[in-house]
Design a protein around this motif. Sequence first.
Motif, short mmCIF file in Angstrom:
data_model
loop_
_atom_site.label_atom_id
_atom_site.label_comp_id
_atom_site.label_asym_id
_atom_site.label_seq_id
_atom_site.Cartn_x
_atom_site.Cartn_y
_atom_site.Cartn_z
N MET A 1 0.81 -1.21 0.00
CA MET A 1 0.00 0.00 0.00
C MET A 1 0.84 1.26 0.00
SD MET A 1 -2.69 1.60 -0.04
CE MET A 1 -2.44 3.34 -0.15
N ASN A 2 1.85 1.24 0.87
CA ASN A 2 2.72 2.41 0.95
C ASN A 2 3.38 2.72 -0.38
OD1 ASN A 2 2.75 3.83 3.34
ND2 ASN A 2 3.76 2.16 4.40
N LEU A 38 3.72 9.77 5.78
CA LEU A 38 3.14 8.82 4.82
C LEU A 38 2.45 7.66 5.52
CD1 LEU A 38 5.54 8.47 1.76
CD2 LEU A 38 3.32 9.55 1.91
N GLU A 39 3.02 7.25 6.67
CA GLU A 39 2.38 6.18 7.44
C GLU A 39 1.00 6.65 7.90
OE1 GLU A 39 3.53 3.17 8.01
OE2 GLU A 39 5.64 3.29 7.46
N GLU A 40 0.95 7.92 8.30
CA GLU A 40 -0.30 8.52 8.78
C GLU A 40 -1.37 8.50 7.68
OE1 GLU A 40 0.50 12.30 10.84
OE2 GLU A 40 -0.88 13.18 9.40
N TYR A 59 8.39 4.00 6.05
CA TYR A 59 8.23 5.29 5.39
C TYR A 59 8.17 6.40 6.43
CZ TYR A 59 7.45 2.94 0.99
OH TYR A 59 7.61 2.19 -0.14
N TRP A 93 3.29 15.59 1.00
CA TRP A 93 4.24 15.58 -0.13
C TRP A 93 5.61 16.01 0.37
CZ3 TRP A 93 7.80 17.66 -3.36
CH2 TRP A 93 7.96 17.04 -4.60
N ARG A 139 12.79 14.02 -3.28
CA ARG A 139 11.81 13.28 -2.48
C ARG A 139 11.91 11.78 -2.77
NH1 ARG A 139 6.48 11.78 -3.29
NH2 ARG A 139 5.21 11.68 -1.41
N ASN A 140 11.98 11.44 -4.06
CA ASN A 140 12.14 10.04 -4.43
C ASN A 140 13.38 9.44 -3.80
OD1 ASN A 140 9.96 9.51 -6.06
ND2 ASN A 140 10.95 10.27 -7.91
N ARG A 153 4.89 27.85 1.52
CA ARG A 153 6.01 27.42 2.37
C ARG A 153 7.05 28.52 2.52
NH1 ARG A 153 9.20 23.15 0.88
NH2 ARG A 153 9.34 22.14 2.90
N ILE A 175 13.44 19.20 2.21
CA ILE A 175 12.66 18.01 1.83
C ILE A 175 13.40 16.74 2.29
CG2 ILE A 175 11.73 16.65 -0.09
CD1 ILE A 175 11.35 19.23 -1.65
N ASN A 215 13.31 16.39 6.05
CA ASN A 215 11.97 16.01 6.53
C ASN A 215 11.75 14.51 6.42
OD1 ASN A 215 11.26 18.61 7.07
ND2 ASN A 215 9.93 18.88 5.31
N LEU A 231 1.29 9.81 -4.88
CA LEU A 231 1.57 11.20 -4.51
C LEU A 231 2.62 11.83 -5.43
CD1 LEU A 231 1.57 11.16 -0.62
CD2 LEU A 231 -0.14 12.11 -2.12
N LYS A 276 13.98 4.01 3.07
CA LYS A 276 13.48 2.64 3.00
C LYS A 276 14.66 1.65 3.09
CE LYS A 276 10.51 -0.12 0.10
NZ LYS A 276 10.11 -0.29 -1.30
N LEU A 299 0.83 4.25 -2.62
CA LEU A 299 0.52 5.59 -2.15
C LEU A 299 1.65 6.56 -2.47
CD1 LEU A 299 -1.12 7.59 -0.44
CD2 LEU A 299 0.10 6.72 1.55
N TYR A 300 2.85 6.09 -2.23
CA TYR A 300 4.02 6.93 -2.47
C TYR A 300 4.10 7.32 -3.94
CZ TYR A 300 8.81 7.43 -3.99
OH TYR A 300 9.92 7.84 -4.63
N ILE A 351 13.10 9.08 0.03
CA ILE A 351 12.22 7.99 0.48
C ILE A 351 12.90 6.64 0.22
CG2 ILE A 351 10.00 6.84 0.09
CD1 ILE A 351 8.71 9.55 -0.07
N ASN A 352 13.52 6.50 -0.95
CA ASN A 352 14.21 5.23 -1.23
C ASN A 352 15.36 4.99 -0.27
OD1 ASN A 352 12.53 4.56 -3.32
ND2 ASN A 352 13.80 5.58 -4.89
N ALA A 398 -1.27 6.56 4.96
CA ALA A 398 -1.51 5.18 4.54
C ALA A 398 -2.57 4.53 5.42
CB ALA A 398 -0.22 4.38 4.61
#
Lengths: 261, 186
Positions: free
Chosen positions: A1-2, B99-101, B95, B145, B75-76, A24, B32, B35, A9, B83, A5-6, B79-80, B103
């Motif tokens: 799912m993640n 994102l967990e929130e 994540y 995002w 961002r990509n 921002r 980013i 974060n 987005l 992970k 979702l990722y 996140i990778n 998901a």
Amino acid sequence: MNETLYHALDSIPDSMLIECERVRTAGLPKKQEPKIFRILEPIGIVAMVAAVLAVLIVAPDFLKRKPTGVASGTEGTDTTVSVTDENGFDFTGIPDDLKEAFLEAYAALNWLDEEVIEQLNQDYSKQMGDAAWLGGLSPNVKPGEASLLGGTHCYGVFEDCIVILVPTIMNAIGSGTVAGERFTYPTLFHLYGYHDGVFYSLREAYEKGYISQEEVALAAERHRAVWRYHLLLTRGEIGPVMTPSGPVYFTETTEKEETME
Amino acid sequence: MEDSKIIELYWNRSENAIRETEEAYGSYCKTIARNVLEDDADAEECVSDAYLTLWNTIPPQRPDRLQSYLGRIVRNGAINRRKARSTAKRGGGRYPAALEELAEVLAAKDGVEEAFEAKELGRKITRFLEELPKEKRVIFLMRYWYCDSVEAIAKATGFTKSKVKMSLLRTRKELKEYLLKEGIIV
């Protein structure tokens, strides 16, 4: 799912990101005042200047009077002047210890925005029935009176959980323990952990992991500040909330254990 | 320097390209990356990698807007990287909290149908966001995002933290209802 979702987005269009990036870096643009206010503004300034001039010319004696102090009563023909603090509270006649306890309790509570209260009320009503209402979450309180204690309290807006205490039956003391933290109150009460639109008992919210041990401890500390104010207000003897059955006498040691729902 | 000029530098294979990018968007990229990664050193590396990716992809690419293009790369990458980092440590990828929130809401009871493509879900989310008032949309995107903290969102928007949290909560609920209505979650 993640993963889905990722990647989902990731396809947000540039236009939305640009809009977001502007906020921002520069904040939200201020809402423009309605035209009528823009027209009235210069008139208001002129009126204010005129009023100041009128005071200076017509009432010089008034300006020469000595200022009156806190709860100074009357002096000559002067009317008693109420002295309020920066929150607008009038502490006239309130003993210092009670004032301090009140301010401590007031500071401990989370006063919520109208929008937040509206959402909580909607969800509460949906879950508990149409008649349900969470009063007291906005700071409509008066020092030296029980009103601080009479309504619903918010003990924290945490990451995943909002802690809300709702007093119920008024002529009994309620208490209970969540995550090792004891909550005692001069009425029976429900202690909720609000998560994702649902009111759970705080214990359940804790067990489900919506609130951490540290957050419960912080909520309990805030609750104790309110409780201390209450004890001081009533001098540990009489409850502030009267019911037809008469006043309720209590001290911290006479509380009876009630299971919180 | 304007985006178009920076992009020209890349097309001309000028060594100044990365320096100008760093000057224009360095702090944006680092925010980013930080974060998502919650680690300064990792964030620095991630941003450096992003510049390299930029160098390798322009040309042939000629992005309309460099900032968004770069933001997506960072961002990509972040996140990778996150992970991979947590997979190595705990045997399972994790994540960022934001994102967990989100998901949690989308997962609902039975989750999104596995066959459902991310692209289609992205289209639905975009359509949902288009209908939202600007304030709510911005708060949503800042959180999910950019993975900005609630505090940072409150500061940028001038709202209280509780208002931001409540806005996120409402939007997640509305999104869930929308996706249910659209038959994406069951």
